[in-house]
Design a protein around this motif. Structure first.
Motif, mmCIF file in Angstrom:
data_model
loop_
_atom_site.group_PDB
_atom_site.id
_atom_site.type_symbol
_atom_site.label_atom_id
_atom_site.label_comp_id
_atom_site.label_asym_id
_atom_site.label_seq_id
_atom_site.Cartn_x
_atom_site.Cartn_y
_atom_site.Cartn_z
ATOM 1 N N CYS A 237 33.033 -18.016 4.734
ATOM 2 C CA CYS A 237 33.228 -19.098 3.759
ATOM 3 C C CYS A 237 34.303 -18.730 2.735
ATOM 4 C CB CYS A 237 31.899 -19.395 3.071
ATOM 5 S SG CYS A 237 31.975 -20.694 1.823
ATOM 6 N N ILE A 238 34.212 -17.527 2.185
ATOM 7 C CA ILE A 238 35.160 -17.099 1.146
ATOM 8 C C ILE A 238 36.566 -16.936 1.709
ATOM 9 C CG2 ILE A 238 35.724 -15.182 -0.418
ATOM 10 C CD1 ILE A 238 32.683 -14.838 -0.815
ATOM 11 N N SER A 239 36.657 -16.477 2.974
ATOM 12 C CA SER A 239 37.983 -16.308 3.575
ATOM 13 C C SER A 239 38.698 -17.646 3.700
ATOM 14 C CB SER A 239 37.865 -15.642 4.947
ATOM 15 O OG SER A 239 37.215 -16.486 5.876
ATOM 16 N N VAL A 240 37.950 -18.707 4.009
ATOM 17 C CA VAL A 240 38.558 -20.044 4.072
ATOM 18 C C VAL A 240 38.989 -20.493 2.683
ATOM 19 C CG1 VAL A 240 38.129 -22.470 4.592
ATOM 20 C CG2 VAL A 240 37.317 -20.705 6.161
ATOM 21 N N LEU A 241 38.123 -20.263 1.690
ATOM 22 C CA LEU A 241 38.436 -20.712 0.335
ATOM 23 C C LEU A 241 39.673 -20.023 -0.240
ATOM 24 C CD1 LEU A 241 34.855 -20.887 -1.227
ATOM 25 C CD2 LEU A 241 36.450 -22.795 -0.984
ATOM 26 N N PHE A 242 39.807 -18.718 0.003
ATOM 27 C CA PHE A 242 40.890 -17.965 -0.615
ATOM 28 C C PHE A 242 42.130 -17.830 0.259
ATOM 29 C CE2 PHE A 242 37.527 -16.651 -3.449
ATOM 30 C CZ PHE A 242 38.177 -16.483 -4.663
ATOM 31 N N LEU A 243 41.932 -17.845 1.580
ATOM 32 C CA LEU A 243 43.067 -17.597 2.476
ATOM 33 C C LEU A 243 43.495 -18.821 3.266
ATOM 34 C CD1 LEU A 243 41.942 -14.117 3.871
ATOM 35 C CD2 LEU A 243 43.494 -14.580 1.961
ATOM 36 N N GLY A 244 42.676 -19.874 3.257
ATOM 37 C CA GLY A 244 43.038 -21.076 3.985
ATOM 38 C C GLY A 244 42.362 -21.145 5.338
ATOM 39 N N THR A 245 42.425 -22.325 5.938
ATOM 40 C CA THR A 245 41.705 -22.557 7.191
ATOM 41 C C THR A 245 42.285 -21.770 8.358
ATOM 42 O OG1 THR A 245 43.085 -24.514 7.504
ATOM 43 C CG2 THR A 245 40.924 -24.843 6.511
ATOM 44 N N ILE A 246 43.589 -21.566 8.367
ATOM 45 C CA ILE A 246 44.214 -20.865 9.494
ATOM 46 C C ILE A 246 43.712 -19.431 9.564
ATOM 47 C CG2 ILE A 246 46.398 -20.071 10.460
ATOM 48 C CD1 ILE A 246 47.685 -22.541 9.157
ATOM 49 N N TYR A 247 43.821 -18.707 8.448
ATOM 50 C CA TYR A 247 43.306 -17.341 8.429
ATOM 51 C C TYR A 247 41.777 -17.338 8.533
ATOM 52 C CZ TYR A 247 47.941 -15.697 7.131
ATOM 53 O OH TYR A 247 49.277 -15.399 7.130
ATOM 54 N N GLY A 248 41.169 -18.404 8.050
ATOM 55 C CA GLY A 248 39.717 -18.496 8.163
ATOM 56 C C GLY A 248 39.253 -18.519 9.604
ATOM 57 N N VAL A 249 39.991 -19.245 10.476
ATOM 58 C CA VAL A 249 39.661 -19.273 11.902
ATOM 59 C C VAL A 249 39.745 -17.871 12.484
ATOM 60 C CG1 VAL A 249 40.402 -20.089 14.173
ATOM 61 C CG2 VAL A 249 40.364 -21.663 12.240
ATOM 62 N N LEU A 250 40.853 -17.186 12.179
ATOM 63 C CA LEU A 250 41.047 -15.836 12.724
ATOM 64 C C LEU A 250 39.974 -14.879 12.217
ATOM 65 C CD1 LEU A 250 44.933 -15.550 12.351
ATOM 66 C CD2 LEU A 250 43.633 -16.071 14.419
ATOM 67 N N ILE A 251 39.713 -14.926 10.916
ATOM 68 C CA ILE A 251 38.692 -14.043 10.346
ATOM 69 C C ILE A 251 37.315 -14.389 10.906
ATOM 70 C CG2 ILE A 251 37.496 -13.440 8.209
ATOM 71 C CD1 ILE A 251 40.205 -13.689 6.788
ATOM 72 N N GLY A 252 37.065 -15.684 11.101
ATOM 73 C CA GLY A 252 35.787 -16.098 11.668
ATOM 74 C C GLY A 252 35.565 -15.530 13.056
ATOM 75 N N ILE A 253 36.596 -15.582 13.898
ATOM 76 C CA ILE A 253 36.481 -15.034 15.256
ATOM 77 C C ILE A 253 36.272 -13.523 15.198
ATOM 78 C CG2 ILE A 253 37.728 -14.639 17.414
ATOM 79 C CD1 ILE A 253 39.051 -17.380 16.980
ATOM 80 N N ILE A 254 37.033 -12.858 14.316
ATOM 81 C CA ILE A 254 36.862 -11.403 14.163
ATOM 82 C C ILE A 254 35.448 -11.083 13.703
ATOM 83 C CG2 ILE A 254 37.583 -9.398 12.809
ATOM 84 C CD1 ILE A 254 40.423 -10.634 12.790
ATOM 85 N N LEU A 255 34.944 -11.873 12.752
ATOM 86 C CA LEU A 255 33.591 -11.640 12.246
ATOM 87 C C LEU A 255 32.533 -11.840 13.331
ATOM 88 C CD1 LEU A 255 33.767 -13.291 8.710
ATOM 89 C CD2 LEU A 255 33.542 -10.860 9.219
ATOM 90 N N SER A 256 32.799 -12.774 14.260
ATOM 91 C CA SER A 256 31.860 -12.970 15.364
ATOM 92 C C SER A 256 31.721 -11.697 16.181
ATOM 93 C CB SER A 256 32.319 -14.125 16.256
ATOM 94 O OG SER A 256 32.225 -15.349 15.590
ATOM 95 N N PHE A 257 32.865 -11.065 16.462
ATOM 96 C CA PHE A 257 32.822 -9.827 17.231
ATOM 97 C C PHE A 257 32.247 -8.682 16.394
ATOM 98 C CE2 PHE A 257 35.892 -12.224 19.755
ATOM 99 C CZ PHE A 257 35.409 -11.977 21.030
#
Length: 716
Positions: free
Chosen positions: A386-406
């Motif tokens: 959630c915070i990664s989207v708020l501070f870094l934007g949706t594009i980086y949020g997608v990437l961070i989200g996938i990384i966080l899944s792994f």
């Protein structure tokens, strides 16, 4: 390719038609303000939200196997596209935006089509609920913050959290008080109305009140901004302007949008399907999403997605098929054809309140609370997404989200549930010492359970747990490997090192309870010698017996609790018999027959030692050997017959008991057959076949004993 069109209409019950049509009209009405608001968020004029609520929803209904899900202009794709425009320096509703947004929608649809051909629906399994929930919540909060200036009578904000907060601060310096009052009042009425009158579409009510405020009180003359008037008519079909955009950027954004659409839609669809008891074709749902987005691009709209809020409303009104979507699409087409005049009377703060209310329902506050209570690690992952989207934007949020899944997968694998086990006095199983206050460790014995496959990332944890548990008086270490289905070469080397270290310290080491496939892996990885050395046993009980530790066990019980822990004494068979015939096939492979014969001889010896054989019943045969409670019917039948073959091995002084023992055995075999017929009739034929095969095997394995038994039966 098993593709079926309008699959939810197969065997359609016409009795559901009136309800589906009503629900479809409601969905269309609710979609008017929501889709217009999301279209503006994506950077295109509000009317394109209505365009995106006609053909995309119809094409989705053409392929979708979901009986309830509603497709259309929605929050997540709109936010990603709006953020992409801001990062590219493209002004909202500009000619560049009108060129770029449909191209992103086209490539999103194209990526989804590729996902369909690649059978990529399983990718969703790798995106955890905390990651997706945090990502969607971050997007929703971002959009809410973007909309707040519009409540104040200003343009929407853009950027990430610091920029949005700064823009809200600037907007607050020149507030239109009437605009703010209308927006906040509308928001409060929607939230209260949804709780008091849950079946009333409050968004439509508020939209009507907003139009009335314009016509009756002319709020536009007092600083309240209205939506731009729209000429009636169908959308113009157009070819996306690929030559006027940066293809590298739009293809990349399209990929991110496609991943979010696929993940969010499939996760939500499966949730509704599970709750309402029907099945989905996940792969065909990807095709439906692809068709919806490609059609959206040809009417100039932004990417479209499954709408959780509108689907929930459809469920609330009892929609049963995609007739609801067809009705909604047709209703929106009729509206566009001649009833768009009201749009120019709709106050922007009222529309903004409707959008904010819808987004508040998308923020996964309930999930965050649940995760905080049950799993702090997953809560932190949720918050990070959630915070990664708020501070870094949706594009980086997608990437961070996938990384966080792994990362979540790795965290679970590297820190699996594990426990040390002991005995509860008077019970048979082995219990977690940390969870059962009446469980006590067996003296000089460590029983350790590891609940995960063993590989390079967690092998060290496995080794350290065992080494740190050792005491000066430890004599036996037993690993309950029932949850270990595979090991890699790193884990194999660790197991070998652990076994070697234990041997040097005079500690007997065992691996138990696992499937036979793990034995094959051990042989393949070069540690098969541990099996031959006796370090591998079928069960914990077999390992204990092999180590010379028998019931009643000496437990490490504090003096203050010993009076609660009186154990009864048991007599047991040697370890091979203790674990039933499955132990033989599991551990000895080709030598099973020899070991089985040896076990039979041991049982004969036990019969010889039993007092009062005449008082023994057929149930007593089983009860005397306590371990037989784990025998299946077929296995028990076989071992009983093998005992019969060796009945003449009883000493001469017991010959008078032969007839009684055989009668008991035959009675027991009859009861087994009756029980199989009663409880598992499907196994009756298998039992008879097993008896025939056993006779044939015995003719080869021990023909002399079989001949003597048949002769004895004839004499009797």
């Amino acid at each position: 390719m098993n593709l079926r069109l309008f699959p939810t209409l197969k065997n359609y019950n016409l009795r559901n038609l009136p309800g589906d049509i009503f629900s479809g009209i409601i969905i269309a009405a609710v979609s008017i303000p929501i889709s217009m608001g999301y279209a503006q968020i994506s950077g295109i004029p509000a009317i394109y939200g209505l365009y995106g609520s006609v053909f995309p929803i119809l094409f989705f209904a053409l392929f979708s196997t979901s009986k309830q899900f509603i497709f259309g202009v929605d929050a997540a794709p709109a936010a990603i596209v709006g953020s992409a425009l801001a990062s590219l320096g493209i002004a909202a509703e500009s000619p560049d935006a009108l060129a770029c947004v449909p191209v992103i929608a086209f490539f999103a649809g194209l990526w989804l089509l590729i996902f369909y051909f690649l059978h990529a629906d399983r990718i969703v399994d790798f995106i955890s609920t905390p990651v997706m929930g945090g990502f969607i919540s971050g997007i929703s909060l971002t959009i809410i913050l973007m909309q707040i200036p519009k409540l104040m009578g200003r343009d929407a904000g853009s950027g990430e959290l610091p920029e949005l907060l700064h823009y809200i601060f600037l907007a607050a310096r020149s507030i239109s008080l009437l605009s703010l009052a209308m927006g906040i009042s509308a928001l409060i009425l929607i939230r209260i109305g949804k709780k008091i009158f849950p079946k009333v579409p409050m968004s439509i009510v508020i939209m009507i009140l907003g139009v009335l405020s314009t016509t009756c009180f002319h709020v536009q003359n007092h600083g309240v901004v209205l939506l731009q008037a729209v000429e009636p008519g169908f959308p113009t079909f157009l070819i996306p302007k690929f030559g006027e955009v940066a293809l590298t950027q739009t293809v990349g954004r399209g990929l991110m949008v496609a991943v979010v659409i696929m993940a969010e839609t499939l996760l939500a669809e499966n949730n509704f399907a599970f709750k309402n008891g029907y099945k989905l074709n996940d792969r065909q749902e990807i095709l439906a999403c692809a068709a919806g987005n490609i059609s959206a691009s040809f009417v100039g709209c932004c990417p479209v997605n499954g709408s959780i809020s509108r689907t929930a409303m459809n469920e609330q009104y009892g929609g049963t098929s995609q007739v609801v979507s067809l009705t909604a699409g047709i209703t929106m087409a009729v509206l566009l054809f001649g009833f768009t005049g009201f749009i120019g009377y709709l106050p922007v703060p009222v529309l903004t309140a409707i959008v904010i209310s819808a987004l508040m329902d998308v923020v996964e506050v309930h999930l965050a609370i649940r995760l905080y209570k049950v799993s702090r690690n997953e809560f932190y992952i949720f918050m990070a997404a959630c915070i990664s989207v708020l501070f870094l934007g949706t594009i980086y949020g997608v990437l961070i989200g996938i990384i966080l899944s792994f990362v979540a997968v790795i965290l679970k694998a590297t820190a699996p549930p594990r426990s040390f086990r002991g005995i509860i006095p008077g019970k048979e199983s082995y219990y977690d010492l940390g969870r059962n206050r009446h469980a006590y460790p067996i003296q000089h014995v460590i029983i350790y359970r590891f609940n995960e496959n063993l590989f390079f990332a967690n092998a060290k944890v496995f080794q350290e747990d065992l080494e740190n548990s050792l005491k000066e008086d430890t004599k036996v270490v037993i690993v309950d490997a029932s949850s270990i289905n595979s090991i890699d070469i790193t884990a194999a080397d660790r197991i070998e090192a652990i076994a070697s270290n234990m041997k040097r310290r005079g500690i007997q080491f065992y691996i138990t309870e696992h499937s036979s496939s793990l034995n094959e892996q051990m042989r393949t990885l070069g540690i098969g010698h541990l099996i031959k050395e006796g370090c591998v046993r079928r069960t914990i009980l077999a390992a204990l017996n092999d180590a010379g530790i028998h019931r009643p066990y000496n437990l490490e019980i504090p003096e203050s609790e010993k009076k609660l822990a009186e154990l009864r004494s048991h007599s047991h068979l040697p370890a091979e018999e203790e674990d039933t015939l499955e132990e033989f096939a599991w551990a000895f492979g080709k030598e099973t027959v020899q070991e089985l014969e040896q076990a039979t001889h041991t049982i004969i010896e036990h019969l010889h030692q039993m007092p009062d054989i005449e008082r023994l019943s057929d149930e007593g045969i089983k009860e005397h050997f306590e371990s037989w409670h784990t025998l299946g019917a077929l296995d028990e039948d076989e071992i009983l017959h093998r005992i019969e073959l060796h009945i003449d091995e009883l000493p001469e002084e017991m010959h008078k008991e032969h007839r009684h023992i055989v009668e008991l055995i035959e009675k027991r075999r009859t009861r087994i057959r009756e029980k199989v017929l009663e409880e598992h009739p499907e196994l009756a034929a298998r039992l008879e076949q097993n008896r025939i095969r056993l006779e044939k095997r015995l003719e080869k394995q021990n023909p002399e004993a079989l001949r003597k038994w048949r002769e004895w039966k004839k004499r009797e």
